[in-house]
Design an enzyme around this catalytic site. Structure first.
Site, PDB file in Angstrom:
ATOM      1  N   ARG A  99       0.827  -1.220  -0.133  1.00 17.87           N
ATOM      2  CA  ARG A  99       0.082  -0.162  -0.227  1.00 17.87           C
ATOM      3  C   ARG A  99       1.069   1.262   0.018  1.00 17.87           C
ATOM      4  NH1 ARG A  99      -4.054  -1.009   4.860  1.00 17.87           N
ATOM      5  NH2 ARG A  99      -2.569  -2.488   5.513  1.00 17.87           N
ATOM      6  N   GLU A 147      -7.593 -12.691  14.925  1.00 17.76           N
ATOM      7  CA  GLU A 147      -7.310 -11.720  13.751  1.00 17.76           C
ATOM      8  C   GLU A 147      -8.825 -11.274  13.246  1.00 17.76           C
ATOM      9  OE1 GLU A 147      -4.712 -10.361  12.836  1.00 17.76           O
ATOM     10  OE2 GLU A 147      -3.428 -11.503  14.055  1.00 17.76           O
ATOM     11  N   LYS A 149      31.397  27.957  -0.385  1.00 15.13           N
ATOM     12  CA  LYS A 149      31.403  26.351  -0.344  1.00 15.13           C
ATOM     13  C   LYS A 149      32.953  25.944  -0.253  1.00 15.13           C
ATOM     14  CE  LYS A 149      32.692  24.340  -3.987  1.00 15.13           C
ATOM     15  NZ  LYS A 149      33.841  23.724  -4.542  1.00 15.13           N
ATOM     16  N   SER A 159      34.302  46.107  -4.451  1.00 16.96           N
ATOM     17  CA  SER A 159      33.303  45.380  -5.071  1.00 16.96           C
ATOM     18  C   SER A 159      33.518  45.194  -6.599  1.00 16.96           C
ATOM     19  CB  SER A 159      32.132  46.506  -5.285  1.00 16.96           C
ATOM     20  OG  SER A 159      31.673  46.655  -3.900  1.00 16.96           O
ATOM     21  N   ALA A 185      38.222  48.163  -6.463  1.00 13.54           N
ATOM     22  CA  ALA A 185      37.101  47.593  -6.962  1.00 13.54           C
ATOM     23  C   ALA A 185      36.942  47.397  -8.407  1.00 13.54           C
ATOM     24  CB  ALA A 185      35.859  48.638  -6.701  1.00 13.54           C
TER      25      ALA A 185
END
Length: 460
Positions: free
Chosen positions: A16, A155, A352, A406, A424
């Site tokens: 099921r 049962e 990461k 940046s 930057a």
């Protein structure tokens, strides 16, 4: 050697579930179903644990490979009595109490099993069954009593109308006198609607042999919930989350809305931490004390120290976060990220395999991968470590006290010396010595009056 052992039935197909995966390998709260009865057996003091496997048994055996348990095969699905008989050889020479658990019943508690064991030993019974009283007992075997003595278990398909009216049901959890049950099993018949060897027939056999058969009724019938389909899986998950969240709150953790807070079984959270709605904590995650975790945060298998603020929508996987860090909103810390403390990883920053020293920060729109970063380093908006050349990953090393302007790209492998300034808009392809200014820009060209001579033409 312990005089208590356990057999866990995990051979069923679970039709099921409509799944290619064995039923007992489906998970609730981050753990496969079969691990819950295993934990109960060990907490009860079982010295030996054997699993009976069958359908997709190789996958089940693989899941249990590091658990120091025995696995025996039931190649034909001939009923629960046959399943226990398959394990008989493993218990040759064992004399004591045998606890039988079902691999698809995850909510059973150690406290209930201990009540079962206590009565079994006090009464010196041949078999003691764990029961529950249900308002709607449909589908379950019924307990036929004569006072304290259990005469038999019938049962539902074999029950008479009067027996079907009984509300006390069999949960499928037993304690047996091992010598007795293994002497009885070979003689069980299968004269029933299913044509199977019922383990429940051991109860009637005990009565016929003049031995005691007893029962202990669950205080919480939810513990008897077996998993046969996805609906029951979801219900068991809900009940398990309630149990986990209650334990956390009683331990000093604030959950603003427990109904929408999802915490796996193995997660640990320190006191005075606050979880907002919609938080998901999975795997072997540890959250320290005095942390704030905002809505939509997902943390998997990560270690978060004290006084950390995880802001909305952030995702952490396999990360180590030191104390007093601020993460997000919408940050992504991927496996191998290590923040040593007092770091800021702001909105839309991804890391990461990056190790950042204390007080280093990347406030927004930055990617730091395969990097070793010192203390007091500031990454300006739009900084990228270009770590992949299409075939191999390369490392970027940024020493202490570096300021990165940046829109900088570090073309790895590259090393930036301490106390340097990266202007930057630079693309850095070579190592930068300490105390240096590094910039890499094409000259700006201005042609005055160009727009007058070249006006924009709108298309018709």
């Amino acid at each position: 050697m312990s005089n208590l052992a356990a057999v866990i039935l995990a051979a069923g197909k679970g039709t099921r579930m409509k799944s290619e995966r064995a039923k007992v390998l489906h998970a609730i709260a981050g753990q496969a179903l079969l691990f819950y009865p295993l934990q109960v057996a060990r907490a009860a003091g079982c010295g030996q644990v054997s699993f009976v496997v069958g359908h997709q048994g190789d996958e089940v055996v693989e899941a249990l490979s590091d658990q120091q348990v025995d696995c025996v095969w039931q190649h034909e699905q001939l009923g629960t009595g046959h399943a226990l008989l398959c394990a008989a050889e493993k218990f040759s020479g064992f004399s004591g109490d045998l606890l039988l658990l079902c691999g698809d019943v995850p909510l059973l508690t150690t406290e209930s099993v201990q009540r079962l064991l206590d009565l079994h030993r006090r009464e010196e019974a041949a078999v003691t069954v764990l029961t529950a009283r249900l308002a709607n007992p449909h589908g379950y075997g019924r307990i036929v009593r004569d006072g304290e003595n259990v005469r038999r278990i019938v049962e539902e398909k074999d029950a008479s109308p009067a027996e079907r009216a009984i509300c006390e049901i069999n949960t499928g959890t037993y304690v047996f006198d091992a010598d007795f049950v293994f002497s009885i099993l070979p003689g069980l018949g299968k004269e029933n609607v299913q044509g199977e060897y019922y383990l429940t027939d051991v109860v009637a056999a005990a009565a016929a042999a003049g031995r005691k058969a007893r029962a202990v009724c669950l205080l919480d019938p939810n513990e008897a919930l077996g998993i046969n389909d996805r609906v029951q899986l979801a219900e068991a998950s809900r009940l398990m989350r309630q149990r986990i969240n209650q334990r956390l709150m009683l331990g000093g953790v604030t959950l603003v809305d427990p109904e929408t807070t999802y915490v796996d079984q193995q997660v640990e959270i320190g006191s005075d931490s606050l979880l907002h709605p919609g938080v998901t904590l999975t795997g072997k995650t540890r959250i320290g004390q005095h942390c704030v975790i905002e809505s939509g945060v997902q943390v998997d298998s990560s270690n978060i120290a004290d006084h950390v603020h995880l802001k909305s929508g952030s995702v952490l996987e396999g990360a180590l976060v030191g104390e007093n860090c601020n993460i997000g909103p919408m940050a992504h810390l991927r496996p191998g990220t290590e923040l040593l403390g007092h770091n800021k990883i702001g909105n839309f920053v991804e890391t990461k395999k990056a190790r950042l020293g204390e007080n280093s920060q990347a406030s927004h729109l930055t990617y730091i991968g395969d990097a070793e970063v010192g203390r007091n380093v500031n990454f300006g908006c739009g900084t990228i470590t270009c770590n992949y050349d299409g075939a191999n990953k390369h490392k970027t090393i940024v020493e202490d006290d570096v300021f990165v302007g940046s829109d900088t790209q570090f073309i790895a492998p590259v090393r930036i010396g301490r106390n340097s300034l990266i202007a930057a808009g630079s693309t850095i392809t070579k190592d930068v010595p300490a105390d240096s200014l590094a910039l890499s820009r094409t000259p700006q060209k201005v042609i005055e009056g160009w727009r007058i001579k070249h006006p924009l033409q709108k298309k018709k």
